[in-house]
Motif scaffolding. Structure first.
Motif, short mmCIF file in Angstrom:
data_model
loop_
_atom_site.label_atom_id
_atom_site.label_comp_id
_atom_site.label_asym_id
_atom_site.label_seq_id
_atom_site.Cartn_x
_atom_site.Cartn_y
_atom_site.Cartn_z
N ASP A 225 -9.77 24.93 -13.63
CA ASP A 225 -8.47 25.35 -13.10
C ASP A 225 -7.40 25.23 -14.18
O ASP A 225 -7.52 24.44 -15.13
CB ASP A 225 -8.07 24.48 -11.91
N SER A 226 -6.32 26.02 -14.02
CA SER A 226 -5.19 25.91 -14.94
C SER A 226 -4.32 24.73 -14.53
O SER A 226 -4.22 24.39 -13.35
CB SER A 226 -4.36 27.19 -14.94
N VAL A 227 -3.71 24.08 -15.50
CA VAL A 227 -2.91 22.87 -15.27
C VAL A 227 -1.54 23.06 -15.91
O VAL A 227 -1.42 23.59 -17.02
CB VAL A 227 -3.59 21.63 -15.88
N SER A 228 -0.50 22.63 -15.18
CA SER A 228 0.85 22.67 -15.72
C SER A 228 1.56 21.36 -15.37
O SER A 228 1.77 21.05 -14.19
CB SER A 228 1.63 23.85 -15.14
N LEU A 229 1.88 20.57 -16.40
CA LEU A 229 2.64 19.33 -16.23
C LEU A 229 4.04 19.54 -16.78
O LEU A 229 4.22 20.16 -17.83
CB LEU A 229 1.97 18.18 -16.98
N ARG A 230 5.02 19.02 -16.05
CA ARG A 230 6.41 19.17 -16.50
C ARG A 230 7.05 17.81 -16.67
O ARG A 230 6.94 16.95 -15.80
CB ARG A 230 7.22 19.99 -15.50
N CYS A 231 7.72 17.62 -17.79
CA CYS A 231 8.48 16.39 -18.03
C CYS A 231 9.96 16.73 -17.98
O CYS A 231 10.50 17.39 -18.87
CB CYS A 231 8.13 15.81 -19.40
N SER A 232 10.62 16.32 -16.91
CA SER A 232 12.06 16.56 -16.75
C SER A 232 12.83 15.45 -17.45
O SER A 232 12.66 14.27 -17.12
CB SER A 232 12.43 16.61 -15.27
N ALA A 233 13.65 15.82 -18.42
CA ALA A 233 14.41 14.85 -19.20
C ALA A 233 15.90 14.98 -18.88
O ALA A 233 16.42 16.09 -18.81
CB ALA A 233 14.17 15.07 -20.69
N THR A 234 16.54 13.85 -18.68
CA THR A 234 17.98 13.83 -18.45
C THR A 234 18.64 12.91 -19.46
O THR A 234 18.01 11.98 -19.98
CB THR A 234 18.32 13.36 -17.03
N GLY A 235 19.91 13.14 -19.71
CA GLY A 235 20.66 12.31 -20.65
C GLY A 235 21.67 13.14 -21.40
O GLY A 235 21.69 14.37 -21.30
N GLY B 62 -6.01 18.37 -26.78
CA GLY B 62 -7.00 19.39 -27.11
C GLY B 62 -6.37 20.61 -27.76
O GLY B 62 -5.19 20.91 -27.53
N SER B 63 -7.15 21.32 -28.57
CA SER B 63 -6.62 22.49 -29.27
C SER B 63 -6.24 23.60 -28.30
O SER B 63 -5.43 24.47 -28.65
CB SER B 63 -7.68 23.02 -30.26
N HIS B 64 -6.77 23.57 -27.09
CA HIS B 64 -6.46 24.60 -26.09
C HIS B 64 -5.21 24.25 -25.28
O HIS B 64 -4.78 25.03 -24.45
CB HIS B 64 -7.66 24.78 -25.14
N VAL B 65 -4.65 23.08 -25.53
CA VAL B 65 -3.44 22.64 -24.82
C VAL B 65 -2.21 23.21 -25.52
O VAL B 65 -2.08 23.12 -26.75
CB VAL B 65 -3.35 21.10 -24.77
N PHE C 270 7.08 21.64 -20.73
CA PHE C 270 5.79 21.88 -20.10
C PHE C 270 4.62 21.61 -21.04
O PHE C 270 4.66 21.94 -22.23
CB PHE C 270 5.71 23.32 -19.59
N LEU C 271 3.57 21.02 -20.44
CA LEU C 271 2.27 20.91 -21.08
C LEU C 271 1.32 21.74 -20.23
O LEU C 271 1.18 21.50 -19.03
CB LEU C 271 1.81 19.46 -21.15
N ARG C 272 0.66 22.74 -20.85
CA ARG C 272 -0.17 23.67 -20.09
C ARG C 272 -1.60 23.65 -20.63
O ARG C 272 -1.83 23.65 -21.85
CB ARG C 272 0.39 25.08 -20.15
N ILE C 273 -2.54 23.65 -19.68
CA ILE C 273 -3.96 23.74 -20.00
C ILE C 273 -4.51 24.95 -19.25
O ILE C 273 -4.54 24.95 -18.02
CB ILE C 273 -4.72 22.47 -19.58
N PRO C 274 -4.89 26.01 -19.93
CA PRO C 274 -5.32 27.23 -19.23
C PRO C 274 -6.59 27.05 -18.42
O PRO C 274 -6.76 27.68 -17.37
CB PRO C 274 -5.50 28.24 -20.37
N SER C 275 -7.50 26.19 -18.90
CA SER C 275 -8.77 25.97 -18.20
C SER C 275 -9.19 24.52 -18.44
O SER C 275 -9.63 24.17 -19.55
CB SER C 275 -9.84 26.94 -18.70
N ALA C 276 -9.04 23.69 -17.41
CA ALA C 276 -9.29 22.26 -17.57
C ALA C 276 -10.74 21.97 -17.88
O ALA C 276 -11.66 22.54 -17.27
CB ALA C 276 -8.87 21.53 -16.30
#
Length: 451
Positions: A146-156, A172-175, A181-187
């Motif tokens: 599956d594709s993965v999308s992680l988001r880091c919301s930064a404030t300041g 990984g090189s595919h990341v 956003f950190l995205r992984i097209p195929s976990a």
């Protein structure tokens, strides 16, 4: 005589020219000031040759004035102005802002009303950065490929820069990294691990972490599942000043996060634990987990609905427990026209309040109080009462609702009201009609005997 006159005119002219000498201003604060949120800011302006009736004005950006001399033009308890006037045309005005907020980041101006000239100073408010990763599940389980999308919301302030890394290894090189956003097209199985988001600016640094698991859908022994939550009981009686335990059983894959709420608002357990009012325990059994909330020295402030919410990335489940010294929701059953009402209470029951209405009526305006006595007690904390609705209801359809009362007041109404159809009383023989039949028969017998 002429010389004396000329000297007098010159003296007067000199005095007049002196009175029209321009007011000069000087900023006693740097043109650019940086300050951290929560600190105290002081800005100063110095004026020379200022008329005693002239007004010093402080402004923020292009907004309306903040102060006119020492008179506040806006309502903000954090702002104050002090004025030092020597009476000879020199005046120092000092603007103080305590507990600086991000909204105070702006350009500030000081000047006078008469000259309409201003000096400016730029104030930059630094706010320590913070980081928050979404989704919020811990651990976060994804399906293989599956594709993965992680988001880091930064404030300041200033806006922090975001940097992603993986605990104990390299990404990984595919990341791919795209700003927040950190995205992984195929976990892949190798993508499992703890990911770290680091945000930094000149105001500081902050980190956030998330553990990610990769699930192979072909592995039936580790299949993801939605969470479930339940409570062994829906009503927990507690005496005033007593202690009570509330239980929430739950499970799911991955293991759900548990959050307690009280009357719809998130419960701040840390605060209640400090006050020694609550304690929280957790137990893991073979097939489920249990979160136990202990309330000590219960008062009316702690009576109400306690809800536990179990959440993982698949769904959310809830269980609700009603904790009170007042009676439970009554259980209702009906046999013909005989209604049975049962309720629990920690220390006695005084009455059942029976409400009734026609189907086309709104509100429960009709009420009949049914007194409860010691003979109605059917258990340690349980009371049951029967009443024949035919004793006070007319013919036709009715809706019935009940709530119970003890010395602390009324508990909640029954979960659902009952519907009942009362028989047509006009078809039943009455005392007068029976008497009339008797009278007719008696008269017939008397007449028969006479003749």
């Amino acid at each position: 005589m002429r010389l004396t006159h000329l000297l007098g005119v010159a003296c007067l002219l000199g005095t007049a020219l002196a009175s029209f000498e321009d007011t000069t201003m000087k900023l006693l604060t740097a043109n650019h000031t940086e300050i951290n949120k929560g600190q105290t800011l002081t800005l100063k302006c110095e004026f020379h040759n200022i008329d005693k009736d002239d007004v010093v004005i402080w402004k923020k950006g292009n907004d309306e004035p903040l102060f006119m001399d020492q008179d506040a033009a806006i309502s903000d308890y954090r702002l104050n102005v002090e004025v030092d006037d020597d009476g000879n045309g020199k005046r120092i005005s000092e603007l103080t802002i305590t507990d600086v907020e991000i909204a105070d980041d702006n350009t500030y101006y000081c000047g006078t009303m008469e000259t309409d000239k201003y000096l400016s100073t730029r104030v930059k408010v630094n706010v320590a950065p913070s980081a928050h990763i979404s989704p919020e599940h811990w651990p976060y389980t994804v399906i293989l490929s599956d594709s993965v999308s992680l988001r880091c919301s930064a404030t300041g302030n200033p806006t922090p820069k975001v940097h992603w890394s993986k605990e104990g290894g390299k990404l990984g090189s595919h990341v791919s990294l795209e700003g927040e956003f950190l995205r992984i097209p195929s976990a892949q199985m190798s993508d499992a691990g703890t990911y770290i988001c680091t945000v930094n600016s000149t105001a500081g640094e902050a980190t956030a972490k998330i553990e990610m698991k990769v699930h192979d859908s072909n592995d039936v022994n580790d299949a993801p599942s939605k969470p479930w939550a339940r409570s062994p009981v829906e009503y927990v009686p507690v005496e005033m000043g007593g202690a009570v335990n509330i239980s929430c059983q739950y499970d799911g894959n991955p293991s759900p996060q548990i959050e307690w709420s009280f009357n719809g608002a998130k419960l701040t357990l840390a605060k209640e634990m400090v006050r020694n009012k609550m304690k929280q325990f957790a137990v893991r059994y073979a097939n489920y987990s249990e979160s136990i909330l202990q309330i000590n020295d219960a008062t009316a402030d702690y009576f109400g609905d306690y809800s536990c919410k179990a959440t993982n990335q698949h769904d959310t489940a809830r269980a609700v427990v009603y904790v009170t010294a007042m009676p439970s929701r009554p259980e209702l059953s009906i046999d013909g026209t005989v209604l049975t009402m049962t309720a629990m209470a920690p220390n006695g029951l005084d009455e059942f309040a029976l409400f009734f209405r026609r189907p086309d009526e709104s509100g429960w305006i009709n009420k009949k109080a049914i007194t409860v006595s010691k003979v109605d007690q059917t258990g340690e904390k349980t009371w049951s009462k029967q009443v024949n609705l035919a004793d006070f209801l007319e013919s036709g359809e009715f809706q019935i609702q009940v709530q119970a009362r003890n010395g602390y007041g009324y508990g909640n109404k029954a979960p659902e009201y009952l519907r009942v159809t009362m028989p047509d009383k006009s078809s039943e023989p009455t005392a007068s009609s029976s008497l009339a039949c008797f009278s007719s028969a008696a008269i017939f017998a008397i007449l028969h005997l006479v003749y």
